[in-house]
Design an enzyme around this catalytic site. Structure first.
Site, PDB file in Angstrom:
ATOM      1  N   CYS A   1      41.594  53.624  48.817  1.00 55.98           N
ATOM      2  CA  CYS A   1      40.304  52.935  49.130  1.00 55.98           C
ATOM      3  C   CYS A   1      40.568  51.520  49.929  1.00 55.98           C
ATOM      4  CB  CYS A   1      39.428  52.739  47.997  1.00 55.98           C
ATOM      5  SG  CYS A   1      38.120  51.403  47.961  1.00 55.98           S
TER       6      CYS A   1
ATOM      7  N   CYS B   1      38.798  45.216  44.815  1.00 55.53           N
ATOM      8  CA  CYS B   1      37.716  45.467  43.772  1.00 55.53           C
ATOM      9  C   CYS B   1      38.295  45.338  42.407  1.00 55.53           C
ATOM     10  CB  CYS B   1      37.071  46.839  44.155  1.00 55.53           C
ATOM     11  SG  CYS B   1      36.260  47.769  43.036  1.00 55.53           S
TER      12      CYS B   1
ATOM     13  N   CYS C   1      39.425  50.637  40.327  1.00 51.45           N
ATOM     14  CA  CYS C   1      40.170  51.916  40.276  1.00 51.45           C
ATOM     15  C   CYS C   1      41.670  51.429  40.095  1.00 51.45           C
ATOM     16  CB  CYS C   1      40.041  52.641  41.313  1.00 51.45           C
ATOM     17  SG  CYS C   1      38.516  53.269  41.577  1.00 51.45           S
TER      18      CYS C   1
ATOM     19  N   CYS D   1      31.823  54.193  47.949  1.00 50.14           N
ATOM     20  CA  CYS D   1      32.895  54.013  46.890  1.00 50.14           C
ATOM     21  C   CYS D   1      33.008  55.643  46.423  1.00 50.14           C
ATOM     22  CB  CYS D   1      32.449  53.389  45.601  1.00 50.14           C
ATOM     23  SG  CYS D   1      33.459  53.589  44.171  1.00 50.14           S
TER      24      CYS D   1
ATOM     25  N   GLN E   1      26.578  57.924  29.134  1.00 50.31           N
ATOM     26  CA  GLN E   1      27.813  58.260  29.210  1.00 50.31           C
ATOM     27  C   GLN E   1      27.780  58.130  31.063  1.00 50.31           C
ATOM     28  OE1 GLN E   1      30.532  58.523  27.728  1.00 50.31           O
ATOM     29  NE2 GLN E   1      30.158  58.893  25.785  1.00 50.31           N
TER      30      GLN E   1
ATOM     31  N   TYR F   1      28.937  55.415  14.830  1.00 53.34           N
ATOM     32  CA  TYR F   1      28.789  54.703  16.034  1.00 53.34           C
ATOM     33  C   TYR F   1      28.037  55.749  17.192  1.00 53.34           C
ATOM     34  CZ  TYR F   1      33.080  52.705  13.619  1.00 53.34           C
ATOM     35  OH  TYR F   1      33.717  52.134  12.817  1.00 53.34           O
TER      36      TYR F   1
ATOM     37  N   GLU G   1      24.497  53.204  13.920  1.00 46.79           N
ATOM     38  CA  GLU G   1      24.618  52.372  15.325  1.00 46.79           C
ATOM     39  C   GLU G   1      24.221  51.015  15.231  1.00 46.79           C
ATOM     40  OE1 GLU G   1      25.865  52.834  18.525  1.00 46.79           O
ATOM     41  OE2 GLU G   1      25.054  50.799  18.716  1.00 46.79           O
TER      42      GLU G   1
ATOM     43  N   ASP H   1      32.779  57.666  16.992  1.00 46.29           N
ATOM     44  CA  ASP H   1      32.915  57.541  18.352  1.00 46.29           C
ATOM     45  C   ASP H   1      32.992  55.881  18.361  1.00 46.29           C
ATOM     46  OD1 ASP H   1      33.434  57.533  21.254  1.00 46.29           O
ATOM     47  OD2 ASP H   1      31.386  58.513  21.491  1.00 46.29           O
TER      48      ASP H   1
ATOM     49  N   CYS I   1      38.003  55.929  22.799  1.00 50.22           N
ATOM     50  CA  CYS I   1      38.310  55.548  24.252  1.00 50.22           C
ATOM     51  C   CYS I   1      39.547  54.727  24.208  1.00 50.22           C
ATOM     52  CB  CYS I   1      37.128  54.765  24.730  1.00 50.22           C
ATOM     53  SG  CYS I   1      36.442  53.570  23.700  1.00 50.22           S
TER      54      CYS I   1
END
Ligand code: SAH
Length: 388
Positions: free
Chosen positions: A12, A18, A21, A95, A219, A248, A270, A318, A345
């Site tokens: 890119c 930016c 990424c 993008c 998501q 969660y 949550e 999660d 994650c």
């Protein structure tokens, strides 16, 4: 490794400025190897991770795009992202990871601004009108939501603006004006008014319908989310009638999908009240009666449930990047479900929590499946199956 594999031919032009990424300097196969190695390194003590599931087409996967607006000293309006670590706007019209329709809508809004005499908001002087534009698209439904974030509520000729943008994009099903008068880094303010449509869009994930409003968490890569949740449901091994605890739970996605896939009863917990409200309406939209959502800290909730001796067959968790808490994990052990599915994650906190669980109970890790949810970035998602 061949030399051609370490360079990305689609690098890119604003890759460095930016900063979104981080792995763009690598080819996609190399990115996957990099992520696999990282998961292997952290999770080796618990077994051999399965090969990471990448995307067939790792581009334009983001269903939510937001742009900041700025007028440069020459009077030209620029839209794009903040340069990493600063508040300077880097102009971006398209993008590689963002939805292409969303990018086109943002450019079209920018081009309409002159004829509607719309100004950009200036953070230093506090003057001006348009701060951000946010676009979300339901990939399965092709419904598009446009959110115009303005510094003031007054929006002259808003009806004509709505007409003009809808004429170019018939797929826009709702337009919302969000008012953010504050000196803040947050994109969205508290107040909003619907200018067109219902104020939300819908999407379909694993056969379930979800309502997405301007503020609700959803998501951002629905293609890989189906893969990830598909694995989570497979690992849960539901035969019917199990009680599943979705910890969660956010807007209830995992629990709702579990309820649709045979769980007898689902309980979700949550911390974020808005997300809980969305979860409740999502359960209604899917005509599910066997599901309850609670607002609160997942650890406190688990402790209360465990001390009441309320059994549960499967815990699906999660947690955010920081991982889970000792209170949660201790209560989980006390609760003694047959199966635990941990969606993570962050492999680092995942490894920490797995160590605690395996050191302090008879739970053992049975499967470790990394899924690439965010190609070109350094984020890694993993789903883990534990049982006794
Ligand atoms: N499973 C959901 C969201 C997971 S993101 C989905 O896929 O949509 C992690 C969620 O944990 C967020 O919604 C966050 O608000 C919530 N959270 C963070 N800390 C928490 C805590 N201590 N107790 C309960 N929920 C928490």
């Amino acid at each position: 490794m061949k030399k051609s594999e370490i360079t990305n031919s689609r690098l890119c032009p604003v890759y460095k400025k930016c900063g979104g990424c981080q792995l763009q300097n690598m080819s996609y196969p190399e990115q996957l190897r990099f992520k696999q190695n990282k998961v292997n390194r952290y999770l080796k003590p618990f077994g051999k991770p399965l090969p990471i599931i990448g995307m067939d087409d790792p581009y334009h996967y983001r269903n939510k795009v937001q742009a900041a607006f700025y007028t440069n000293p020459q009077g030209r309006i620029i839209s794009g992202v903040y340069q990493s670590g600063s508040h300077r706007v880097v102009g971006i019209d398209s993008c590689q990871i963002e939805d292409e329709t969303a990018d086109k809508v943002i450019v079209a809004v920018r081009k309409l601004m002159r004829s509607f005499k719309m100004t950009t908001f200036n953070e230093d002087t506090g003057r001006g009108f348009l701060r951000h534009v946010l676009v979300k698209r339901g990939f399965a439904t092709n419904q598009v939501m446009l959110v115009l974030v303005t510094a003031k509520p007054m929006f002259p000729s808003k009806n004509n603006f709505v007409k003009a943008i809808r004429a170019q994009f018939p797929e826009i099903t709702t337009i919302v004006q969000n008012i953010n008068p504050y000196q803040t880094n947050l994109v969205l303010g508290d107040k909003q008014q619907v200018l067109y449509g219902k104020g939300y869009i819908e999407d379909v994930l694993c056969g379930c319908r979800f309502r997405i409003s301007p503020k609700s968490f959803y998501q951002i890569n629905p293609v890989q989310t189906e893969v990830l949740y598909g694995k989570a449901i497979e690992y849960a091994g539901l035969k019917g009638n199990e009680t599943v605890l979705d910890a969660y739970c956010g807007i209830g996605t995992i629990g709702i999908i579990a309820a649709k896939h045979g769980a007898g009863r689902v309980i979700g917990v949550e911390l974020n009240g808005d997300a809980v409200r969305d979860a409740i309406s999502n359960a209604k939209a899917n005509s599910l009666q066997n599901i309850r959502f609670y607002k609160g800290d997942a650890g406190d909730f688990m402790r209360a449930v465990a001390s009441e001796d309320e059994g549960c067959d499967v815990v699906m968790m999660d947690p955010p990047r920081a991982g889970s808490s000792k209170v949660f994990l201790d209560s989980l052990i006390q609760m003694d479900p047959k199966t635990v599915v941990y969606v993570s994650c962050n492999p680092e906190t995942l490894a920490r929590d797995l160590k605690y669980l395996t050191d302090n109970s008879r739970y053992r890790v049975r499967k470790i499946q990394p899924v690439d949810m965010f190609p070109h970035t350094n984020h890694i998602e993993t789903v883990v199956l534990l049982s006794q």
